[in-house]
Design an enzyme around this catalytic site. Structure first.
Site, short mmCIF file in Angstrom:
data_model
loop_
_atom_site.label_atom_id
_atom_site.label_comp_id
_atom_site.label_asym_id
_atom_site.label_seq_id
_atom_site.Cartn_x
_atom_site.Cartn_y
_atom_site.Cartn_z
N VAL A 46 -112.62 1.57 104.88
CA VAL A 46 -111.60 0.81 105.60
C VAL A 46 -111.03 -0.29 104.70
O VAL A 46 -110.37 -1.21 105.19
CB VAL A 46 -112.15 0.19 106.91
N GLY A 47 -111.32 -0.20 103.39
CA GLY A 47 -110.87 -1.24 102.46
C GLY A 47 -109.49 -0.92 101.91
O GLY A 47 -108.47 -1.34 102.46
N ARG A 48 -109.47 -0.14 100.85
CA ARG A 48 -108.23 0.34 100.25
C ARG A 48 -108.47 1.75 99.72
O ARG A 48 -109.59 2.07 99.30
CB ARG A 48 -107.80 -0.56 99.08
N HIS A 83 -104.32 4.90 108.25
CA HIS A 83 -104.25 3.49 107.82
C HIS A 83 -103.95 2.63 109.05
O HIS A 83 -102.98 1.85 109.07
CB HIS A 83 -103.14 3.33 106.75
N SER A 111 -121.75 -7.08 96.65
CA SER A 111 -120.55 -7.89 96.53
C SER A 111 -120.52 -8.43 95.10
O SER A 111 -121.47 -8.23 94.34
CB SER A 111 -120.62 -9.04 97.55
N ARG A 112 -119.40 -9.08 94.74
CA ARG A 112 -119.35 -9.67 93.40
C ARG A 112 -120.54 -10.61 93.20
O ARG A 112 -121.22 -10.60 92.19
CB ARG A 112 -118.05 -10.45 93.21
N ALA A 152 -106.43 0.85 110.99
CA ALA A 152 -107.50 -0.06 111.43
C ALA A 152 -106.95 -1.38 111.95
O ALA A 152 -107.50 -1.97 112.88
CB ALA A 152 -108.49 -0.30 110.30
N GLU A 209 -101.16 6.97 99.15
CA GLU A 209 -100.43 6.99 100.41
C GLU A 209 -98.93 7.00 100.14
O GLU A 209 -98.49 6.36 99.19
CB GLU A 209 -100.81 5.77 101.25
#
Lengths: 287, 287
Positions: free
Chosen positions: A202-204, A251, A148-149, A253, A233
Site C-alpha cells: 500500500v506504499g508505492r 490505487h 525502517s531507515r 486506499a 501505473e
C-alpha cells in the site's frame, strides 16, 4: 492555477478559491499538449494527485510557478530537486489518509488470507462447486516486527535493520514506506524468493520489482499478494489477471469519501493561504 | 457406513475406522439411485456434511441406521423428528468452526465496506481506470447490539428482543443463528426495506428470504451484502452475478484446513466410540 484532478472532486476547493471550470481533459498525457491553450506564463500554482508526474520538463514550461499542492502524503511524483532549484513550494496534504491506507492494508491481507475475492470470482463463474485450489482462512500466528531507515523508539515491536532478514522471519510483509532511491525495489527477488509468504503493498508501486513479483506469483514462489499499487501505473501486468493468488486494487486506499473530503479541505486551505494576498489566476483543467 | 463426503478429506476418519473407498459419486442427487447398489439393510452409520439432506424418506431406506455424524454445528439438514422416532443418534462436530465462521463474517464485512472484491474485479476487467460507482472504505461508527431468542446474561452488548427494531437501529446486520422454524426468513422484506445498510450471512441460507434480498440488492434498497450461504444451495440466484454490491462465497466459512482437520478428528472419535464394540460395515461412498 492548474487543477490536475477531476473537477467534481474538488468543488470544495473551487468554492473557496473561486476556480473556473474548463473543458474536460481525460488524461494527463494530453496535458502537455493542452498547455498550449493555457496562459502558461501566468500559472502560479498546481493542484495535483500522485497520478500526475510533475517533471523538470513540465515545470520548465511554467515560469511563474511557485506552489504545488499534492493530494497525497507521498511526493515522489514531483521533481523536488527541480522545485527547490526554482524556489517552488511543495505542499502535501495527507490528512488522515494514513489510517485509511492502514485499513486497506488489513483489508487486502484478510482478503488474501480468506481468499474472499477469489471465492467471489469462483462463485460468479462456477456457482457453488467447491474451488479445489483455494485454501480458506489461513491464520497468522506470531508477532509483528518492522524495518525502517532507523529504529523508532516509540515503536515497541522488534526492529530489523535488514529487510531480507525481516522477510526471512516473516509470513507476511506489508509495505507502506515512501518511495525514494533507498526504497525503490526494496521488494526484490532476494526478499521474495523461496518464501511461502504474503506481500501486501500500500506504499508505492515501485517499492516492488514488479517483473520479479509477477514471476514469483506465477511460479508460486510467494503464496499471495495484495496490491493497491503498480510500478508503471496506469498499467497493470496482464500476467496477473488470471491468477487467484493476487488481489488487485486500483490505487484506492486513500480514496475514501471521508478521507477525500478532508484532503480537499486541506488543499483548499493551502491554496487560500497562498492566494490570501493576491487573486488566483482562474485557469482550471479537468482530467 | 455411508460416507457422504469427498473421500480425500476424510482420510483421517478412514484410517481410524477402516473405511473402504468406493467408486466416486459426484453429487448427492445420485445417491438415492446408488443406494440400490449398496447393502442398505446393513448400513448403521452416516457421515455427512450440511450439504446433504438426510430426509425421512432417505432414513426410511436404512432400517439399521443408528448414528448420523455431521461435520457441522447445524443439524437443519437432518430430519431430527424422524431420527428421534427411529432412535437414531445424531452427533454434530462443530469443533472450532465458530471462530472460523466469525472470522469469515468479519472478512466479508471488511470486503463489502472496502469493496475489495468489486475493485479486484474492476481492475481485472478495466485496469486502473477509477471505478466511479464504488465507494471505498465505508466506516462504521457506533456500537454492537444483538438479537437472540433470549437475552444472554454473559453478553454485555444491548439486547433487542425484536429483530426489526434491531435492524432499524443498525447499519450492519450479521446473521449467524441456527436455522429453525423460528429463524427461517428472519431476514425478510420488513427487516431489509428502506435500509441503507449491510447484511452479512454466515448462518444458513434460509435465514434470508432470498427473493426479497435479490430484489433489495438490485433496487439498492439495501446497500451491500456479504453472503456465504444461499437458500437453495447449490443454486445461487443468477441476478446476483452482475451486481457489485454483493460478495459471494461458496459456503466456505468453516472450510479452513485447521478447522477441517479438527472436524475430521472429532467425527472419527464419534465413529470410534460407536464402533468400539463392533466392526464397521465398510461401504463408503465418495461424492
Amino acid at each position: 492555477m492548474i487543477l490536475l484532478r477531476t473537477w467534481s472532486s474538488w468543488e470544495c476547493c473551487g468554492a473557496k478559491v473561486k476556480l473556473n471550470h474548463s473543458p474536460s481533459l481525460p488524461t494527463f498525457l494530453r496535458l502537455r499538449q493542452s498547455l498550449q491553450f493555457l496562459p502558461t506564463q501566468s500559472i502560479q500554482t498546481i493542484l495535483c494527485s500522485p497520478r500526475q508526474k510533475i517533471s523538470a520538463d513540465f515545470i520548465g514550461l511554467l515560469p511563474l510557478l511557485s506552489l504545488i499542492v499534492t493530494s497525497s502524503a507521498g511526493t515522489d511524483h514531483i521533481d523536488l530537486v527541480e522545485c527547490s532549484r526554482h524556489d517552488i513550494q511543495v505542499v502535501s496534504v495527507p490528512g488522515d489518509q494514513a489510517k485509511d491506507v492502514a485499513d486497506m492494508a488489513v483489508g487486502l491481507l484478510i482478503d488474501v488470507l480468506w481468499k474472499i475475492s477469489a471465492a467471489d470470482r469462483h462463485v460468479r463463474k462456477w456457482g457453488l462447486s467447491m474451488p479445489q485450489n483455494l485454501s480458506f482462512g489461513s491464520k497468522l500466528k506470531g508477532k509483528i516486527m518492522y524495518h525502517s531507515r532507523n529504529e523508532k523508539p516509540f515503536i515497541l515491536y522488534p526492529f530489523y535493520s535488514n529487510v531480507v532478514e525481516l522477510a526471512g522471519n516473516s509470513d507476511v510483509l506489508v509495505f507502506c514506506c515512501p518511495l525514494n532511491e533507498q526504497t525503490r525495489h526494496i521488494i526484490n527477488r532476494e526478499v521474495m524468493l523461496g518464501k511461502d509468504g504474503v506481500i501486501v503493498n500500500v506504499g508505492r508501486g515501485s517499492l516492488i520489482d514488479e517483473k520479479e513479483l509477477v514471476w514469483c506469483l506465477m511460479e508460486e514462489e510467494i503464496r499471495d499478494a495484495g496490491l493497491d499499487l503498480f510500478e508503471n501505473e496506469p498499467n497493470v501486468p496482464n500476467e496477473l489477471f488470471p491468477l487467484d493468488n493476487v488481489v488487485l486494487s486500483p490505487h484506492a486506499a486513500s480514496l475514501t469519501s471521508d478521507g477525500f473530503t478532508e484532503v480537499c479541505e486541506l488543499a483548499a486551505e493551502a491554496l487560500e493561504v497562498f492566494f490570501s494576498s493576491k487573486l488566483p489566476s482562474t485557469q482550471v483543467l479537468d482530467d
